[in-house]
Design a protein around this motif. Structure first.
Motif, PDB file in Angstrom:
ATOM      1  N   HIS A  53       0.838  -1.201   0.000  1.00 48.83           N
ATOM      2  CA  HIS A  53       0.000   0.000   0.000  1.00 48.83           C
ATOM      3  C   HIS A  53       0.872   1.251   0.000  1.00 48.83           C
ATOM      4  N   PHE A  54       0.603   2.151  -0.940  1.00 50.92           N
ATOM      5  CA  PHE A  54       1.322   3.419  -1.050  1.00 50.92           C
ATOM      6  C   PHE A  54       0.479   4.543  -0.460  1.00 50.92           C
ATOM      7  N   SER A  55       1.115   5.414   0.316  1.00 52.78           N
ATOM      8  CA  SER A  55       0.429   6.617   0.789  1.00 52.78           C
ATOM      9  C   SER A  55       0.228   7.530  -0.425  1.00 52.78           C
ATOM     10  N   ASN A  56      -0.455   8.637  -0.219  1.00 54.86           N
ATOM     11  CA  ASN A  56      -0.711   9.529  -1.360  1.00 54.86           C
ATOM     12  C   ASN A  56       0.435  10.520  -1.605  1.00 54.86           C
ATOM     13  N   THR A  57       1.640  10.166  -1.205  1.00 54.02           N
ATOM     14  CA  THR A  57       2.800  10.997  -1.538  1.00 54.02           C
ATOM     15  C   THR A  57       3.238  10.766  -2.976  1.00 54.02           C
ATOM     16  N   LYS A  58       2.634   9.802  -3.631  1.00 52.65           N
ATOM     17  CA  LYS A  58       2.852   9.543  -5.052  1.00 52.65           C
ATOM     18  C   LYS A  58       1.552   9.015  -5.651  1.00 52.65           C
ATOM     19  N   VAL A  59       1.377   9.243  -6.932  1.00 47.88           N
ATOM     20  CA  VAL A  59       0.204   8.744  -7.634  1.00 47.88           C
ATOM     21  C   VAL A  59       0.452   7.294  -8.030  1.00 47.88           C
ATOM     22  N   LEU A  60      -0.559   6.468  -7.858  1.00 46.00           N
ATOM     23  CA  LEU A  60      -0.518   5.085  -8.317  1.00 46.00           C
ATOM     24  C   LEU A  60      -1.547   4.964  -9.422  1.00 46.00           C
ATOM     25  N   ASP A  61      -1.081   4.778 -10.645  1.00 52.25           N
ATOM     26  CA  ASP A  61      -1.965   4.725 -11.806  1.00 52.25           C
ATOM     27  C   ASP A  61      -1.464   3.640 -12.749  1.00 52.25           C
ATOM     28  N   LEU A  62      -1.799   2.406 -12.430  1.00 50.85           N
ATOM     29  CA  LEU A  62      -1.311   1.266 -13.200  1.00 50.85           C
ATOM     30  C   LEU A  62      -2.321   0.836 -14.254  1.00 50.85           C
ATOM     31  N   THR A  63      -1.812   0.384 -15.382  1.00 53.82           N
ATOM     32  CA  THR A  63      -2.680  -0.290 -16.336  1.00 53.82           C
ATOM     33  C   THR A  63      -2.916  -1.695 -15.785  1.00 53.82           C
ATOM     34  N   SER A  64      -3.877  -2.396 -16.329  1.00 53.93           N
ATOM     35  CA  SER A  64      -4.117  -3.756 -15.827  1.00 53.93           C
ATOM     36  C   SER A  64      -2.902  -4.647 -16.077  1.00 53.93           C
ATOM     37  N   ASP A  65      -2.190  -4.433 -17.194  1.00 53.21           N
ATOM     38  CA  ASP A  65      -0.985  -5.224 -17.480  1.00 53.21           C
ATOM     39  C   ASP A  65       0.141  -4.909 -16.489  1.00 53.21           C
ATOM     40  N   GLU A  66       0.322  -3.634 -16.165  1.00 55.69           N
ATOM     41  CA  GLU A  66       1.359  -3.249 -15.198  1.00 55.69           C
ATOM     42  C   GLU A  66       1.062  -3.832 -13.817  1.00 55.69           C
ATOM     43  N   ALA A  67      -0.191  -3.740 -13.411  1.00 56.56           N
ATOM     44  CA  ALA A  67      -0.584  -4.279 -12.108  1.00 56.56           C
ATOM     45  C   ALA A  67      -0.388  -5.793 -12.082  1.00 56.56           C
ATOM     46  N   GLN A  68      -0.824  -6.461 -13.132  1.00 61.83           N
ATOM     47  CA  GLN A  68      -0.697  -7.915 -13.182  1.00 61.83           C
ATOM     48  C   GLN A  68       0.764  -8.345 -13.180  1.00 61.83           C
ATOM     49  N   TYR A  69       1.617  -7.608 -13.876  1.00 61.32           N
ATOM     50  CA  TYR A  69       3.050  -7.914 -13.885  1.00 61.32           C
ATOM     51  C   TYR A  69       3.603  -7.830 -12.460  1.00 61.32           C
ATOM     52  N   PHE A  70       3.301  -6.739 -11.762  1.00 64.20           N
ATOM     53  CA  PHE A  70       3.792  -6.557 -10.397  1.00 64.20           C
ATOM     54  C   PHE A  70       3.312  -7.694  -9.500  1.00 64.20           C
ATOM     55  N   LEU A  71       2.035  -8.012  -9.576  1.00 66.76           N
ATOM     56  CA  LEU A  71       1.465  -9.067  -8.733  1.00 66.76           C
ATOM     57  C   LEU A  71       2.072 -10.430  -9.063  1.00 66.76           C
ATOM     58  N   ASP A  72       2.210 -10.726 -10.356  1.00 67.16           N
ATOM     59  CA  ASP A  72       2.773 -12.011 -10.772  1.00 67.16           C
ATOM     60  C   ASP A  72       4.234 -12.164 -10.361  1.00 67.16           C
ATOM     61  N   VAL A  73       5.018 -11.115 -10.550  1.00 64.67           N
ATOM     62  CA  VAL A  73       6.455 -11.191 -10.255  1.00 64.67           C
ATOM     63  C   VAL A  73       6.714 -11.280  -8.749  1.00 64.67           C
ATOM     64  N   ASP A 112      -8.998   9.458  -4.588  1.00 68.42           N
ATOM     65  CA  ASP A 112      -9.037   8.465  -5.670  1.00 68.42           C
ATOM     66  C   ASP A 112      -8.351   7.165  -5.251  1.00 68.42           C
ATOM     67  N   PHE A 113      -8.890   6.558  -4.182  1.00 68.05           N
ATOM     68  CA  PHE A 113      -8.351   5.302  -3.680  1.00 68.05           C
ATOM     69  C   PHE A 113      -8.430   4.238  -4.762  1.00 68.05           C
ATOM     70  N   ARG A 114      -7.342   3.447  -4.893  1.00 71.82           N
ATOM     71  CA  ARG A 114      -7.273   2.404  -5.918  1.00 71.82           C
ATOM     72  C   ARG A 114      -6.718   1.121  -5.330  1.00 71.82           C
ATOM     73  N   LEU A 115      -7.247   0.010  -5.833  1.00 73.41           N
ATOM     74  CA  LEU A 115      -6.763  -1.307  -5.445  1.00 73.41           C
ATOM     75  C   LEU A 115      -6.653  -2.161  -6.700  1.00 73.41           C
ATOM     76  N   GLY A 133      -4.929   7.808  -6.670  1.00 74.00           N
ATOM     77  CA  GLY A 133      -4.772   8.440  -7.968  1.00 74.00           C
ATOM     78  C   GLY A 133      -4.521   9.929  -7.871  1.00 74.00           C
ATOM     79  N   GLU A 134      -4.600  10.464  -6.667  1.00 76.39           N
ATOM     80  CA  GLU A 134      -4.395  11.895  -6.444  1.00 76.39           C
ATOM     81  C   GLU A 134      -3.416  12.122  -5.302  1.00 76.39           C
ATOM     82  N   THR A 135      -2.484  13.019  -5.535  1.00 77.57           N
ATOM     83  CA  THR A 135      -1.721  13.537  -4.409  1.00 77.57           C
ATOM     84  C   THR A 135      -2.495  14.753  -3.944  1.00 77.57           C
ATOM     85  N   SER A 136      -2.379  15.075  -2.709  1.00 78.87           N
ATOM     86  CA  SER A 136      -3.191  16.156  -2.162  1.00 78.87           C
ATOM     87  C   SER A 136      -2.478  16.758  -0.971  1.00 78.87           C
ATOM     88  N   HIS A 137      -2.820  18.002  -0.677  1.00 84.61           N
ATOM     89  CA  HIS A 137      -2.286  18.604   0.542  1.00 84.61           C
ATOM     90  C   HIS A 137      -2.844  17.893   1.771  1.00 84.61           C
TER      91      HIS A 137
END
Length: 187
Positions: free
Chosen positions: A109-129, A182-185, A139-143
């Motif tokens: 899990h990443f805090s919102n200090t960076k945006v996490l915006d993966l394509t389904s292929d990128e996400a699947q690669y990370f999970l598989d590897v 913009d919480f994402r999983l 999906g949003e960084t914010s104050h």
């Protein structure tokens, strides 16, 4: 004595210099989570990619309770799908390749200090590897720091194992905050 059902969080925060930094708001919020909801954590700082790797390796190989660490919480700045440590950018693909097969069953899990915006292929690669169960973030960084929503998300893991149920519950109870950040999983 630890119960097999006890769950913990391993938090790794990127800082400019581990020797000069004190424990800040992230550490205090993890303490609050422990006191209020009984969720224990280990908090570490890193100022290099080697520090990140060493910290995760220590958890993987030296902590006999590793199976209890369901969430690996990364508080690291970055851009899109890169993290920044000491001015250098590392892609999530590079991070995945550092931990081939070593994050089995974990939620990264990443805090919102960076945006996490993966394509389904990128996400699947990370999970598989890595073998991770899921990767989540915003999906949003914010104050407005995500720490409040992070704490709620973490606490939902105490009573529920189904990721879909956890995310639905999070959205049901905190829709406005989930929408704003913009919480994402990806699972």
């Amino acid at each position: 004595m630890l119960d097999d059902d006890d769950k913990f969080i391993f938090c790794l925060e990127a800082v400019a210099d581990v020797e000069a930094e004190g424990q800040g708001i992230v550490f205090k919020n993890l303490e609050k989570l422990a006191f209020e909801q009984g969720i224990g954590s280990i908090y570490k700082m890193c100022d290099s990619i080697e520090g990140l790797e060493d910290s995760l390796n220590a958890l993987l190989y030296n902590d006999h309770n590793f199976k209890n660490y369901e969430i690996i919480y990364l508080v690291m700045p970055g851009e899109k799908n890169n993290i920044r440590i000491s001015g250098y950018y590392y892609s999530l693909e590079e991070i995945a390749e550092l931990f081939v097969g070593r994050l089995k069953g974990k939620v990264l899990h990443f805090s919102n200090t960076k945006v996490l915006d993966l394509t389904s292929d990128e996400a699947q690669y990370f999970l598989d590897v890595t073998g991770a169960k899921a990767i989540s973030g915003y999906g949003e960084t914010s104050h407005i720091a995500s720490i409040s929503l992070d704490r709620i998300f973490f606490s939902l893991f105490e009573d529920e194992d189904n990721l879909v149920e956890i995310v639905e519950d999070l959205h049901r109870k905190h829709y406005a905050l989930c929408k704003m950040l913009d919480f994402r999983l990806y699972y």
